[in-house]
Design a protein around this motif. Sequence first.
Motif, PDB file in Angstrom:
ATOM      1  N   ARG A 244     -30.188  22.844  -5.940  1.00  0.00           N
ATOM      2  CA  ARG A 244     -29.878  24.046  -5.183  1.00  0.00           C
ATOM      3  C   ARG A 244     -29.829  25.230  -6.141  1.00  0.00           C
ATOM      4  O   ARG A 244     -29.508  25.089  -7.316  1.00  0.00           O
ATOM      5  CB  ARG A 244     -28.527  23.942  -4.465  1.00  0.00           C
ATOM      6  CG  ARG A 244     -28.462  22.859  -3.404  1.00  0.00           C
ATOM      7  CD  ARG A 244     -29.368  23.191  -2.238  1.00  0.00           C
ATOM      8  NE  ARG A 244     -29.276  22.243  -1.160  1.00  0.00           N
ATOM      9  CZ  ARG A 244     -30.132  21.270  -0.923  1.00  0.00           C
ATOM     10  NH1 ARG A 244     -31.159  21.078  -1.723  1.00  0.00           N
ATOM     11  NH2 ARG A 244     -29.998  20.484   0.111  1.00  0.00           N
ATOM     12  N   LEU A 245     -30.121  26.403  -5.626  1.00  0.00           N
ATOM     13  CA  LEU A 245     -30.012  27.636  -6.379  1.00  0.00           C
ATOM     14  C   LEU A 245     -28.709  28.312  -5.966  1.00  0.00           C
ATOM     15  O   LEU A 245     -28.388  28.386  -4.777  1.00  0.00           O
ATOM     16  CB  LEU A 245     -31.196  28.557  -6.075  1.00  0.00           C
ATOM     17  CG  LEU A 245     -31.174  29.934  -6.706  1.00  0.00           C
ATOM     18  CD1 LEU A 245     -31.288  29.821  -8.231  1.00  0.00           C
ATOM     19  CD2 LEU A 245     -32.290  30.788  -6.146  1.00  0.00           C
ATOM     20  N   TYR A 246     -27.963  28.790  -6.944  1.00  0.00           N
ATOM     21  CA  TYR A 246     -26.714  29.497  -6.683  1.00  0.00           C
ATOM     22  C   TYR A 246     -26.874  30.932  -7.145  1.00  0.00           C
ATOM     23  O   TYR A 246     -27.246  31.185  -8.292  1.00  0.00           O
ATOM     24  CB  TYR A 246     -25.543  28.823  -7.401  1.00  0.00           C
ATOM     25  CG  TYR A 246     -25.209  27.481  -6.806  1.00  0.00           C
ATOM     26  CD1 TYR A 246     -24.233  27.353  -5.840  1.00  0.00           C
ATOM     27  CD2 TYR A 246     -25.914  26.342  -7.186  1.00  0.00           C
ATOM     28  CE1 TYR A 246     -23.948  26.120  -5.272  1.00  0.00           C
ATOM     29  CE2 TYR A 246     -25.637  25.117  -6.627  1.00  0.00           C
ATOM     30  CZ  TYR A 246     -24.661  25.012  -5.672  1.00  0.00           C
ATOM     31  OH  TYR A 246     -24.382  23.799  -5.104  1.00  0.00           O
TER      32      TYR A 246
ATOM     33  N   PRO B 194     -33.752  25.624  -1.653  1.00  0.00           N
ATOM     34  CA  PRO B 194     -35.007  26.194  -2.138  1.00  0.00           C
ATOM     35  C   PRO B 194     -36.235  25.903  -1.278  1.00  0.00           C
ATOM     36  O   PRO B 194     -37.184  26.685  -1.297  1.00  0.00           O
ATOM     37  CB  PRO B 194     -35.159  25.584  -3.528  1.00  0.00           C
ATOM     38  CG  PRO B 194     -34.355  24.342  -3.505  1.00  0.00           C
ATOM     39  CD  PRO B 194     -33.241  24.582  -2.538  1.00  0.00           C
ATOM     40  N   MET B 195     -36.271  24.811  -0.540  1.00  0.00           N
ATOM     41  CA  MET B 195     -37.469  24.507   0.252  1.00  0.00           C
ATOM     42  C   MET B 195     -37.592  25.440   1.455  1.00  0.00           C
ATOM     43  O   MET B 195     -38.657  25.981   1.716  1.00  0.00           O
ATOM     44  CB  MET B 195     -37.444  23.048   0.709  1.00  0.00           C
ATOM     45  CG  MET B 195     -37.482  22.062  -0.446  1.00  0.00           C
ATOM     46  SD  MET B 195     -38.862  22.310  -1.576  1.00  0.00           S
ATOM     47  CE  MET B 195     -40.200  21.741  -0.590  1.00  0.00           C
ATOM     48  N   ASN B 196     -36.504  25.628   2.206  1.00  0.00           N
ATOM     49  CA  ASN B 196     -36.516  26.551   3.345  1.00  0.00           C
ATOM     50  C   ASN B 196     -36.215  27.979   2.920  1.00  0.00           C
ATOM     51  O   ASN B 196     -36.387  28.905   3.696  1.00  0.00           O
ATOM     52  CB  ASN B 196     -35.501  26.131   4.398  1.00  0.00           C
ATOM     53  CG  ASN B 196     -35.839  24.804   5.011  1.00  0.00           C
ATOM     54  OD1 ASN B 196     -37.002  24.442   5.113  1.00  0.00           O
ATOM     55  ND2 ASN B 196     -34.831  24.063   5.404  1.00  0.00           N
ATOM     56  N   PHE B 197     -35.718  28.138   1.686  1.00  0.00           N
ATOM     57  CA  PHE B 197     -35.344  29.427   1.114  1.00  0.00           C
ATOM     58  C   PHE B 197     -34.372  30.155   2.029  1.00  0.00           C
ATOM     59  O   PHE B 197     -34.608  31.276   2.480  1.00  0.00           O
ATOM     60  CB  PHE B 197     -36.590  30.250   0.821  1.00  0.00           C
ATOM     61  CG  PHE B 197     -36.421  31.169  -0.355  1.00  0.00           C
ATOM     62  CD1 PHE B 197     -35.883  30.710  -1.535  1.00  0.00           C
ATOM     63  CD2 PHE B 197     -36.799  32.485  -0.279  1.00  0.00           C
ATOM     64  CE1 PHE B 197     -35.718  31.547  -2.612  1.00  0.00           C
ATOM     65  CE2 PHE B 197     -36.653  33.336  -1.353  1.00  0.00           C
ATOM     66  CZ  PHE B 197     -36.097  32.867  -2.530  1.00  0.00           C
ATOM     67  N   SER B 198     -33.259  29.471   2.307  1.00  0.00           N
ATOM     68  CA  SER B 198     -32.233  30.028   3.176  1.00  0.00           C
ATOM     69  C   SER B 198     -30.851  29.789   2.567  1.00  0.00           C
ATOM     70  O   SER B 198     -30.669  28.874   1.769  1.00  0.00           O
ATOM     71  CB  SER B 198     -32.303  29.386   4.560  1.00  0.00           C
ATOM     72  OG  SER B 198     -32.083  27.992   4.454  1.00  0.00           O
TER      73      SER B 198
ATOM     74  N   MET C  32     -32.199  41.000  -3.371  1.00  0.00           N
ATOM     75  CA  MET C  32     -33.290  40.192  -2.875  1.00  0.00           C
ATOM     76  C   MET C  32     -33.714  39.198  -3.949  1.00  0.00           C
ATOM     77  O   MET C  32     -33.633  39.497  -5.140  1.00  0.00           O
ATOM     78  CB  MET C  32     -34.476  41.050  -2.501  1.00  0.00           C
ATOM     79  CG  MET C  32     -34.263  41.910  -1.296  1.00  0.00           C
ATOM     80  SD  MET C  32     -35.768  42.753  -0.808  1.00  0.00           S
ATOM     81  CE  MET C  32     -35.751  44.086  -1.956  1.00  0.00           C
ATOM     82  N   ILE C  33     -34.179  38.044  -3.501  1.00  0.00           N
ATOM     83  CA  ILE C  33     -34.745  37.026  -4.377  1.00  0.00           C
ATOM     84  C   ILE C  33     -36.114  36.669  -3.817  1.00  0.00           C
ATOM     85  O   ILE C  33     -36.282  36.497  -2.611  1.00  0.00           O
ATOM     86  CB  ILE C  33     -33.853  35.781  -4.443  1.00  0.00           C
ATOM     87  CG1 ILE C  33     -32.470  36.130  -4.985  1.00  0.00           C
ATOM     88  CG2 ILE C  33     -34.492  34.710  -5.313  1.00  0.00           C
ATOM     89  CD1 ILE C  33     -31.506  34.981  -4.970  1.00  0.00           C
ATOM     90  N   VAL C  34     -37.091  36.555  -4.709  1.00  0.00           N
ATOM     91  CA  VAL C  34     -38.455  36.197  -4.314  1.00  0.00           C
ATOM     92  C   VAL C  34     -38.816  34.875  -4.967  1.00  0.00           C
ATOM     93  O   VAL C  34     -38.525  34.644  -6.139  1.00  0.00           O
ATOM     94  CB  VAL C  34     -39.458  37.287  -4.744  1.00  0.00           C
ATOM     95  CG1 VAL C  34     -40.869  36.898  -4.344  1.00  0.00           C
ATOM     96  CG2 VAL C  34     -39.096  38.615  -4.138  1.00  0.00           C
ATOM     97  N   LYS C  35     -39.444  33.990  -4.195  1.00  0.00           N
ATOM     98  CA  LYS C  35     -39.863  32.674  -4.676  1.00  0.00           C
ATOM     99  C   LYS C  35     -41.376  32.679  -4.898  1.00  0.00           C
ATOM    100  O   LYS C  35     -42.134  33.204  -4.090  1.00  0.00           O
ATOM    101  CB  LYS C  35     -39.470  31.624  -3.637  1.00  0.00           C
ATOM    102  CG  LYS C  35     -39.907  30.220  -3.950  1.00  0.00           C
ATOM    103  CD  LYS C  35     -39.351  29.223  -2.951  1.00  0.00           C
ATOM    104  CE  LYS C  35     -40.157  29.226  -1.687  1.00  0.00           C
ATOM    105  NZ  LYS C  35     -39.857  28.084  -0.809  1.00  0.00           N
ATOM    106  N   SER C  36     -41.813  32.059  -5.991  1.00  0.00           N
ATOM    107  CA  SER C  36     -43.248  31.969  -6.258  1.00  0.00           C
ATOM    108  C   SER C  36     -43.868  30.856  -5.413  1.00  0.00           C
ATOM    109  O   SER C  36     -43.184  29.977  -4.897  1.00  0.00           O
ATOM    110  CB  SER C  36     -43.513  31.709  -7.739  1.00  0.00           C
ATOM    111  OG  SER C  36     -43.024  30.444  -8.108  1.00  0.00           O
ATOM    112  N   ILE C  37     -45.170  30.897  -5.300  1.00  0.00           N
ATOM    113  CA  ILE C  37     -45.904  29.853  -4.582  1.00  0.00           C
ATOM    114  C   ILE C  37     -45.852  28.579  -5.427  1.00  0.00           C
ATOM    115  O   ILE C  37     -45.963  28.638  -6.653  1.00  0.00           O
ATOM    116  CB  ILE C  37     -47.357  30.309  -4.338  1.00  0.00           C
ATOM    117  CG1 ILE C  37     -47.343  31.515  -3.375  1.00  0.00           C
ATOM    118  CG2 ILE C  37     -48.219  29.194  -3.791  1.00  0.00           C
ATOM    119  CD1 ILE C  37     -48.680  32.155  -3.160  1.00  0.00           C
ATOM    120  N   PRO C  38     -45.643  27.401  -4.811  1.00  0.00           N
ATOM    121  CA  PRO C  38     -45.546  26.165  -5.598  1.00  0.00           C
ATOM    122  C   PRO C  38     -46.745  25.957  -6.519  1.00  0.00           C
ATOM    123  O   PRO C  38     -47.891  26.129  -6.112  1.00  0.00           O
ATOM    124  CB  PRO C  38     -45.484  25.072  -4.527  1.00  0.00           C
ATOM    125  CG  PRO C  38     -44.915  25.759  -3.330  1.00  0.00           C
ATOM    126  CD  PRO C  38     -45.448  27.164  -3.391  1.00  0.00           C
TER     127      PRO C  38
END
Length: 100
Positions: free
Chosen positions: A35-37, A49-53, A1-7
């Motif tokens: 992009r994140l790889y 990263p924006m849609n986190f998909s 799993m990867i979690v993204k912080s709030i902007p």
Amino acid sequence: MIVKSIPFQFNVFDITNDLLRLPSKPIALSNFNNRLYAFSNNSTYRIEPMNFSIEHTYKSVGCLGQDAVVSFDAGMAWADTDNIYLYDGETLWNEEVEYN
């Protein structure tokens, strides 16, 4: 799993909305071309990263670990147990075969 912080709040997380479950355990992360790889032992995932998909999955193209990945202006390079890969944002190359 990867979690993204709030902007703009890098220590605040909303795991109900900003959680991405990958099909396999990531062993390395890198960024290139906005992009994140995420790399696992036998797959590479390109994450928007924006849609986190997950945008694309490169199967049978893994990585040895975080120390085996490098990003630079012209592309990204990484290694697994069989090959060394170079990705320029459009084409994924290794020493024998060109992948699209």
